[in-house]
Design a protein around this motif. Structure first.
Motif, PDB file in Angstrom:
ATOM      1  N   ARG A  38       0.807  -0.553   0.287  1.00 59.16           N
ATOM      2  CA  ARG A  38       0.457   0.403   0.031  1.00 59.16           C
ATOM      3  C   ARG A  38       0.733   1.392   0.336  1.00 59.16           C
ATOM      4  O   ARG A  38       0.394   2.260  -0.688  1.00 59.16           O
ATOM      5  CB  ARG A  38      -0.875  -0.002   1.021  1.00 59.16           C
ATOM      6  N   ASN A 154      -3.192   3.848   9.809  1.00 56.74           N
ATOM      7  CA  ASN A 154      -3.317   4.977   8.733  1.00 56.74           C
ATOM      8  C   ASN A 154      -1.975   5.712   9.367  1.00 56.74           C
ATOM      9  O   ASN A 154      -1.686   5.701   7.959  1.00 56.74           O
ATOM     10  CB  ASN A 154      -4.719   4.763   8.777  1.00 56.74           C
ATOM     11  N   HIS A 192      -8.217  17.956   5.409  1.00 57.56           N
ATOM     12  CA  HIS A 192      -8.661  16.325   5.264  1.00 57.56           C
ATOM     13  C   HIS A 192      -7.019  16.145   5.099  1.00 57.56           C
ATOM     14  O   HIS A 192      -6.583  14.739   5.894  1.00 57.56           O
ATOM     15  CB  HIS A 192      -8.344  16.196   3.510  1.00 57.56           C
ATOM     16  N   ASN A 216      -7.209  12.297   6.273  1.00 57.32           N
ATOM     17  CA  ASN A 216      -7.424  11.220   5.949  1.00 57.32           C
ATOM     18  C   ASN A 216      -7.106  10.519   4.728  1.00 57.32           C
ATOM     19  O   ASN A 216      -7.394  11.590   3.152  1.00 57.32           O
ATOM     20  CB  ASN A 216      -8.984  11.952   5.459  1.00 57.32           C
ATOM     21  N   GLY A 217      -6.381  10.164   4.914  1.00 58.76           N
ATOM     22  CA  GLY A 217      -5.535   8.867   3.885  1.00 58.76           C
ATOM     23  C   GLY A 217      -6.029   8.846   2.115  1.00 58.76           C
ATOM     24  O   GLY A 217      -6.141   9.189   1.009  1.00 58.76           O
ATOM     25  N   ARG A 218      -7.682   8.633   2.435  1.00 59.63           N
ATOM     26  CA  ARG A 218      -8.701   8.492   0.874  1.00 59.63           C
ATOM     27  C   ARG A 218      -9.110   9.504   0.459  1.00 59.63           C
ATOM     28  O   ARG A 218      -7.736   9.713  -0.656  1.00 59.63           O
ATOM     29  CB  ARG A 218      -9.571   7.690   1.558  1.00 59.63           C
ATOM     30  N   GLU A 219      -8.278  10.493   1.232  1.00 57.02           N
ATOM     31  CA  GLU A 219      -8.734  12.326  -0.124  1.00 57.02           C
ATOM     32  C   GLU A 219      -7.538  12.391   0.258  1.00 57.02           C
ATOM     33  O   GLU A 219      -7.477  12.806  -0.987  1.00 57.02           O
ATOM     34  CB  GLU A 219     -10.040  12.814   1.144  1.00 57.02           C
ATOM     35  N   PHE A 221      -5.028  10.709  -1.295  1.00 55.28           N
ATOM     36  CA  PHE A 221      -4.354  10.590  -2.438  1.00 55.28           C
ATOM     37  C   PHE A 221      -5.111  11.005  -3.534  1.00 55.28           C
ATOM     38  O   PHE A 221      -4.275  11.263  -4.654  1.00 55.28           O
ATOM     39  CB  PHE A 221      -4.767   9.081  -2.068  1.00 55.28           C
ATOM     40  N   LYS A 222      -6.616  10.826  -3.623  1.00 54.05           N
ATOM     41  CA  LYS A 222      -7.471  11.403  -4.769  1.00 54.05           C
ATOM     42  C   LYS A 222      -7.348  12.517  -5.314  1.00 54.05           C
ATOM     43  O   LYS A 222      -6.509  12.487  -5.977  1.00 54.05           O
ATOM     44  CB  LYS A 222      -8.919  10.923  -4.088  1.00 54.05           C
ATOM     45  N   ARG A 257       1.871   3.555  -3.940  1.00 51.81           N
ATOM     46  CA  ARG A 257       0.997   3.844  -4.412  1.00 51.81           C
ATOM     47  C   ARG A 257      -0.041   5.154  -5.342  1.00 51.81           C
ATOM     48  O   ARG A 257      -0.847   5.432  -6.068  1.00 51.81           O
ATOM     49  CB  ARG A 257      -0.408   3.295  -3.372  1.00 51.81           C
TER      50      ARG A 257
END
Length: 332
Positions: A38, A154, A192, A216-219, A221-222, A257
């Motif tokens: 990851r 995380n 984020h 906020n890892g997901r945000e 990343f995006k 990633r």
């Protein structure tokens, strides 16, 4: 973009202590098998309890002085990119000035998170090209492990400590390092990725006030992938170069990633990227000079190579810079 500045030397430093994935397995619910695919990170460096960003910065400067035929004589400005200054004030740059006893020198810290090193280079180039300065010491230094919550699995798997330093000096236009830059900002996304200090809200949104870095890892990343995939082509469109001309892509080493995703969208070969996080972790502003140093030590980066540096991080801020590698005369 017109430039009268070039990079004449580089140095780096990381602390001695290593924090491996196996170590983290004993601290939180995680594993090497989960972390590596990851993030690409296997270990990170951790500063000692009495070791701060200024200490790492000084050792990076000393490393540069040992590697390259540059001196601190006539340095007229010190720029330090850091998200983890020893103190809010005095600045880390002031502590560097004091340590080396540099006279008639300005000193300024830059807060641009993971884009800080590219921002500092941009400012150094602009200040020299304008004629306001002749020789600028640029440093990126971070002790992120001191603001890491080691109960947050995380985030704690990502962060490490390190520093890098470069010298930027005035030169004729035909010797200049800097070709073109592009910067963007999206302050609406600041919620984020942040570290709480005085405030309890960011633009009306409540924040977690614990003194640690919150992500906020997901945000993230995006935002990182979409921003770099969109802005790098826009940067190149404003020059005579294409992605095929780039010798090395040196993005902020947040995690592998993100870099893989950006390279995939740009159809750029990942084997032409430099990544410092595998053994140093995400070192924020220091990750790009650390990656450059690794590329030089491994014989990848050579004088005259065309480099694309891209920093992105909390703010959200982004800056990409196209430049020629001009530092030469390395000492053995």
């Amino acid at each position: 973009m017109y430039s009268l500045a070039k990079i004449t030397g580089i140095g780096t430093h990381v602390p001695e202590e290593r924090l491996t994935n196996a170590d983290l397995e004993r601290m939180v619910d995680t594993s090497d098998e989960w972390i590596v695919p990851r993030t690409g990170i296997r270990e990170r460096r951790v500063s000692a309890p009495d070791e701060w960003s200024s200490h790492l910065a000084i050792k990076a400067v000393d490393n540069m002085l040992a590697r390259y035929p540059v001196t601190l004589d006539q340095v007229d400005l010190i720029l330090v990119a850091t998200a983890t200054p020893d103190t809010s004030f005095p600045s880390v740059a002031c502590q560097i000035q004091d340590h080396y006893g540099l006279p008639d020198t300005g000193a300024l810290d830059i807060s641009a998170a993971c884009a800080g090193f590219v921002y500092a280079l941009h400012l150094a180039n602009g200040m020299i090209t304008s004629g306001l300065h002749r020789k600028i010491l640029v440093i990126a230094a971070e002790t992120l492990t001191k603001i890491t919550d080691y109960t947050d699995r995380n985030t704690c798997i990502l962060l490490g400590d390190g520093a890098g330093a470069v010298m930027v000096e005035a030169c004729p236009a035909d010797q200049a390092s800097f070709i073109h830059t592009r910067m963007t900002t999206d302050g609406s996304a600041g919620i984020h990725l942040y570290k709480s200090d005085l405030a309890t809200h960011i633009r009306g949104k409540e924040i977690i006030k614990n003194g640690y870095m919150i992500q906020n890892g997901r945000e993230v990343f995006k935002i990182a992938v979409s921003t770099l995939s969109r802005e790098i082509p826009r940067l190149l469109e404003q020059t005579e170069y294409t992605l095929d001309d780039i010798d090395w892509f040196v993005p902020h080493s947040a995690n592998l990633r993100i870099i893989d995703a950006v390279c995939g969208r740009l159809d750029f070969p990942t084997e032409k990227t430099l990544f410092s996080a595998e053994y140093f972790g995400n070192t924020s502003s220091a990750s790009i000079p650390l990656a450059l140093q690794m590329g030089l030590d491994e014989g990848k980066v050579k004088q005259g190579d065309l480099l694309l540096l891209s920093g992105f991080g909390g703010g959200f801020v982004h800056m990409s810079s196209l430049l020629r590698w001009t530092a030469s005369g390395r000492r053995v």
